[in-house]
Motif scaffolding. Structure first.
Motif, short mmCIF file in Angstrom:
data_model
loop_
_atom_site.label_atom_id
_atom_site.label_comp_id
_atom_site.label_asym_id
_atom_site.label_seq_id
_atom_site.Cartn_x
_atom_site.Cartn_y
_atom_site.Cartn_z
N TRP A 127 -12.99 24.29 -65.07
CA TRP A 127 -14.30 23.81 -65.53
C TRP A 127 -14.97 24.92 -66.33
CZ3 TRP A 127 -13.18 25.22 -60.56
CH2 TRP A 127 -13.97 26.22 -59.98
N THR A 128 -15.96 24.54 -67.09
CA THR A 128 -16.65 25.50 -67.96
C THR A 128 -18.14 25.53 -67.65
OG1 THR A 128 -17.00 23.86 -69.70
CG2 THR A 128 -14.98 25.18 -69.83
N GLU A 129 -18.71 26.71 -67.85
CA GLU A 129 -20.16 26.90 -67.79
C GLU A 129 -20.53 27.80 -68.96
OE1 GLU A 129 -21.35 28.39 -64.02
OE2 GLU A 129 -20.56 26.66 -62.89
N LEU A 171 -15.73 24.64 -75.95
CA LEU A 171 -15.98 23.24 -76.34
C LEU A 171 -14.73 22.39 -76.13
CD1 LEU A 171 -18.11 23.71 -79.60
CD2 LEU A 171 -18.88 22.79 -77.39
N LYS A 172 -13.56 22.94 -76.45
CA LYS A 172 -12.31 22.19 -76.28
C LYS A 172 -12.04 21.89 -74.81
CE LYS A 172 -9.79 24.00 -80.31
NZ LYS A 172 -8.61 24.80 -80.74
N ALA A 174 -14.33 21.83 -72.36
CA ALA A 174 -15.43 21.16 -71.67
C ALA A 174 -15.04 19.74 -71.28
CB ALA A 174 -16.66 21.14 -72.58
N GLY A 175 -15.38 19.35 -70.10
CA GLY A 175 -15.07 18.00 -69.64
C GLY A 175 -13.78 17.92 -68.85
N LEU A 176 -12.93 18.94 -68.93
CA LEU A 176 -11.69 18.92 -68.16
C LEU A 176 -11.98 19.27 -66.71
CD1 LEU A 176 -9.11 20.75 -70.51
CD2 LEU A 176 -9.29 18.29 -70.06
N SER A 177 -11.28 18.61 -65.80
CA SER A 177 -11.38 18.96 -64.38
C SER A 177 -10.10 19.63 -63.90
CB SER A 177 -11.66 17.71 -63.54
OG SER A 177 -10.64 16.75 -63.72
#
Length: 226
Positions: A127-129, A171-172, A174-177
């Protein structure tokens, strides 16, 4: 040699040869033919052995090239594990494990293959922050401080790795779990000198050439790579 006796000796030998029976002369011819035949057979055996050895070496080379490839390390991105101009052997067609060192095609024009370490595997939580990416191995047990590998510089207590990446990579991702199937997150051991997944993003399985298994130069560092 007694010169006075030489001519007489030669003459007597010729006389003895003339007095040999036909059977004795035939036996001598057969013995001579046998010796010549044995010499020819020996030469043929030597030739066959030489050709067989060359074929054996050729087969070994073909097998080696089918399973392994050589690679020259360029730059300092894997220091201190590898230094510039180290020569390594890469085993092809095997699936890398976590912390294996691999070579891969970065798919950047005019750039040779890169050497990096596998950090994130398919199925790992991700995950990204902002521009920070967090990777946690599935079912991972927390690391003890003295067990954290030297090449890991930012490991949280629950075995989650925190990596700062470029904004485009964030950005690439982002959204992946989880890290998708057939994708890997790679880092160089020398973070300050490495172009890796922090700028490239995830590496696809098709880009990976193989796992580094052996260093053969410099000779004082020759050995298996773990």
């Amino acid at each position: 040699m007694d010169m006075a006796k030489g001519p007489h000796f030669s003459k007597k030998r010729k006389q003895r040869q003339k007095t040999l029976s036909p059977n004795r002369r035939r036996e001598q011819r057969l013995n001579l033919q046998k010796m010549q035949s044995e010499n020819i057979t020996l030469e043929h055996r030597k030739s066959w052995l030489k050709e067989g050895f060359l074929i054996f070496v050729l087969i070994l080379v073909i097998v080696f090239l089918g399973v392994f490839k050589t690679h020259r390390v360029s730059g300092k991105s894997m220091a201190p594990t590898f230094e510039n101009n180290d020569r390594i052997i890469v085993q092809k067609n095997i699936s890398p494990k976590r912390y294996d060192i691999v070579t891969f095609d970065p798919e950047i024009p005019n750039d040779p293959s890169y050497v990096k370490r596998i950090i994130g595997l398919p199925g790992d939580q991700i995950w990204t922050e902002s521009n920070a990416v967090y990777i946690r191995p599935s079912n991972a047990a927390p690391w003890q401080q003295d067990e954290v590998p030297q090449f890991i510089i930012s490991m949280l207590p629950d075995s989650t790795l925190k990596v700062l990446v470029h904004d485009e990579v964030a950005l690439k991702l982002a959204g992946l779990s989880t890290i998708p199937k057939g994708n890997y997150f790679v880092l160089g051991d020398n973070r300050a000198e490495s172009k890796d997944s922090r700028t490239l993003g995830l590496i696809e399985e098709e880009q990976i050439e193989g796992v580094v298994v052996f260093r053969y130069f410099p000779f004082n560092k020759m050995g298996l790579v773990h």
